[in-house]
Scaffold this motif. Sequence first.
Motif, mmCIF file in Angstrom:
data_model
loop_
_atom_site.group_PDB
_atom_site.id
_atom_site.type_symbol
_atom_site.label_atom_id
_atom_site.label_comp_id
_atom_site.label_asym_id
_atom_site.label_seq_id
_atom_site.Cartn_x
_atom_site.Cartn_y
_atom_site.Cartn_z
ATOM 1 N N THR A 125 -32.418 -15.641 7.744
ATOM 2 C CA THR A 125 -31.495 -14.660 7.172
ATOM 3 C C THR A 125 -31.888 -14.318 5.744
ATOM 4 O OG1 THR A 125 -29.685 -15.479 8.543
ATOM 5 C CG2 THR A 125 -29.082 -14.212 6.589
ATOM 6 N N ARG A 126 -32.311 -15.322 5.006
ATOM 7 C CA ARG A 126 -32.735 -15.085 3.612
ATOM 8 C C ARG A 126 -33.901 -14.107 3.551
ATOM 9 N NH1 ARG A 126 -35.053 -19.745 -0.591
ATOM 10 N NH2 ARG A 126 -35.953 -18.259 -2.082
ATOM 11 N N ILE A 127 -34.868 -14.261 4.438
ATOM 12 C CA ILE A 127 -36.011 -13.343 4.456
ATOM 13 C C ILE A 127 -35.559 -11.946 4.890
ATOM 14 C CG2 ILE A 127 -38.262 -12.869 5.498
ATOM 15 C CD1 ILE A 127 -38.549 -15.912 5.946
ATOM 16 N N ARG A 128 -34.745 -11.895 5.915
ATOM 17 C CA ARG A 128 -34.295 -10.603 6.468
ATOM 18 C C ARG A 128 -33.516 -9.787 5.453
ATOM 19 N NH1 ARG A 128 -29.669 -9.380 8.813
ATOM 20 N NH2 ARG A 128 -29.086 -11.571 9.118
ATOM 21 N N LYS A 129 -32.707 -10.448 4.626
ATOM 22 C CA LYS A 129 -31.859 -9.736 3.668
ATOM 23 C C LYS A 129 -32.575 -9.397 2.364
ATOM 24 C CE LYS A 129 -27.336 -11.370 5.228
ATOM 25 N NZ LYS A 129 -26.087 -12.084 4.824
ATOM 26 N N SER A 130 -33.765 -9.930 2.183
ATOM 27 C CA SER A 130 -34.473 -9.688 0.925
ATOM 28 C C SER A 130 -35.006 -8.259 0.843
ATOM 29 C CB SER A 130 -35.631 -10.680 0.786
ATOM 30 O OG SER A 130 -36.396 -10.399 -0.359
ATOM 31 N N LYS A 131 -34.982 -7.701 -0.348
ATOM 32 C CA LYS A 131 -35.542 -6.363 -0.562
ATOM 33 C C LYS A 131 -37.065 -6.403 -0.560
ATOM 34 C CE LYS A 131 -31.599 -4.621 -3.240
ATOM 35 N NZ LYS A 131 -31.154 -4.070 -4.553
ATOM 36 N N ASP A 132 -37.636 -7.543 -0.949
ATOM 37 C CA ASP A 132 -39.097 -7.726 -0.947
ATOM 38 C C ASP A 132 -39.385 -8.982 -0.122
ATOM 39 O OD1 ASP A 132 -41.763 -8.223 -1.414
ATOM 40 O OD2 ASP A 132 -41.688 -7.763 -3.553
ATOM 41 N N ARG A 133 -39.593 -8.786 1.151
ATOM 42 C CA ARG A 133 -39.693 -9.923 2.070
ATOM 43 C C ARG A 133 -40.936 -10.778 1.825
ATOM 44 N NH1 ARG A 133 -37.468 -7.299 7.818
ATOM 45 N NH2 ARG A 133 -35.336 -6.925 7.063
ATOM 46 N N GLU A 134 -42.033 -10.133 1.464
ATOM 47 C CA GLU A 134 -43.247 -10.912 1.194
ATOM 48 C C GLU A 134 -43.036 -11.841 0.001
ATOM 49 O OE1 GLU A 134 -47.706 -10.225 -0.533
ATOM 50 O OE2 GLU A 134 -47.042 -8.828 1.026
ATOM 51 N N THR A 135 -42.468 -11.308 -1.064
ATOM 52 C CA THR A 135 -42.195 -12.142 -2.239
ATOM 53 C C THR A 135 -41.220 -13.257 -1.896
ATOM 54 O OG1 THR A 135 -42.615 -10.307 -3.762
ATOM 55 C CG2 THR A 135 -41.290 -12.139 -4.593
ATOM 56 N N GLY A 171 -42.965 -21.819 -2.383
ATOM 57 C CA GLY A 171 -43.007 -22.460 -3.699
ATOM 58 C C GLY A 171 -41.852 -23.417 -3.918
ATOM 59 N N GLU A 172 -40.671 -23.015 -3.486
ATOM 60 C CA GLU A 172 -39.492 -23.877 -3.623
ATOM 61 C C GLU A 172 -39.627 -25.136 -2.771
ATOM 62 O OE1 GLU A 172 -36.250 -21.335 -2.612
ATOM 63 O OE2 GLU A 172 -36.683 -19.931 -4.249
ATOM 64 N N LEU A 187 -52.020 -17.515 -2.275
ATOM 65 C CA LEU A 187 -51.897 -18.915 -2.693
ATOM 66 C C LEU A 187 -51.621 -19.067 -4.188
ATOM 67 C CD1 LEU A 187 -54.677 -20.521 -0.470
ATOM 68 C CD2 LEU A 187 -52.225 -20.986 -0.331
ATOM 69 N N PRO A 188 -52.303 -18.320 -5.068
ATOM 70 C CA PRO A 188 -51.971 -18.452 -6.492
ATOM 71 C C PRO A 188 -50.515 -18.127 -6.798
ATOM 72 C CG PRO A 188 -54.096 -17.373 -6.251
ATOM 73 C CD PRO A 188 -53.492 -17.455 -4.874
ATOM 74 N N ALA A 189 -49.952 -17.136 -6.108
ATOM 75 C CA ALA A 189 -48.538 -16.777 -6.334
ATOM 76 C C ALA A 189 -47.612 -17.917 -5.883
ATOM 77 C CB ALA A 189 -48.196 -15.487 -5.593
ATOM 78 N N ASP A 206 -47.750 -20.453 -8.550
ATOM 79 C CA ASP A 206 -46.945 -20.003 -9.703
ATOM 80 C C ASP A 206 -45.476 -20.307 -9.467
ATOM 81 O OD1 ASP A 206 -49.201 -19.018 -10.964
ATOM 82 O OD2 ASP A 206 -48.872 -16.935 -10.315
ATOM 83 N N CYS A 207 -44.996 -19.997 -8.291
ATOM 84 C CA CYS A 207 -43.594 -20.209 -7.963
ATOM 85 C C CYS A 207 -43.250 -21.705 -7.996
ATOM 86 C CB CYS A 207 -43.260 -19.634 -6.604
ATOM 87 S SG CYS A 207 -41.543 -19.765 -6.143
#
Length: 290
Positions: free
Chosen positions: A240-250, A257-258, A281-283, A286-287
């Motif tokens: 659900t978190r991915i689906r509701k995100s405006k930028d799903r890749e991010t 990262g979390e 992977l670098p992103a 970073d996260c």
Amino acid sequence: MTLQNKLSQGDFVVLAEINTPKGVDISDLVTNVRHLKSRIDAVVIPGMDNGVMHMSALAGGAIIRQQGMEPMIHIYGRDRNRMALQGDMLAAHILGVNNLLVVQGEAISHGDHQNAKPVDDLNELELLIMLNTLQRGTDLAGFELKGKPEFFTGCQVQPIRNDDHLEIEFQSAGEKVEAGAQYIMVPPVFDIDGYVQILNKFKSLNVPVIATVYMLKNVGMARYISINDPASKLSEATITRIRKSKDRETECINIAGEMIKELQSQVQGVKISASGWEDRLPAILDCAGL
């Protein structure tokens, strides 16, 4: 400091999984590895993962070493007999590829060469025994080697389906540790709360436990994993978190990262798998604050 030394000291380590190309153009492999330099402790090179033909993991490991980074390669018995495996391991030592992960190769029927004949001369436990035999200075036929190789070897745990399967995998991992496995790699973790029992179980074997963090790419992938691999414990809340995100890749990058941050207090290392999106992977690092 080597990966083995860091794990021996109790340091938290970060690995990144990158496949070799299906061909001879190594430009993407080298580019992705260079972007990770000084940020991770080793690059994991699977061996024809999912039964798909790629450049050999041994060649990939040599390329990683040339880039000034530490490689870890998969070793399994699906494609080679004991003679070829021993020869490859002697070559690995000479090429500076000393970190090995003994795995169960995926079935040929899942890959792109379905008419290939599997070998399966040695299983995972027998491979660990083989590696110990080589390090003692003899081959499996009992003949003395001219010079002893040195390896840092681990084993892999299969996805845990239920409590009974957890016990089976735990007993198997214990046998592998007795046979020489020096660390344990566990399957992808998507939910710490649902996985902590599994992590604690394997930590009781008193060798470093490294957890896999798998980057979800989209809602479809997350839904497929949750339905077809209930052992993943991938929650509806994550989907659900991915689906509701405006930028799903991010959002997928943030989730990975979390997860790494949460795992730092639970295990001694993580292996990040981006499944073809290695440029992200670098992103993820970073996260995770790495």
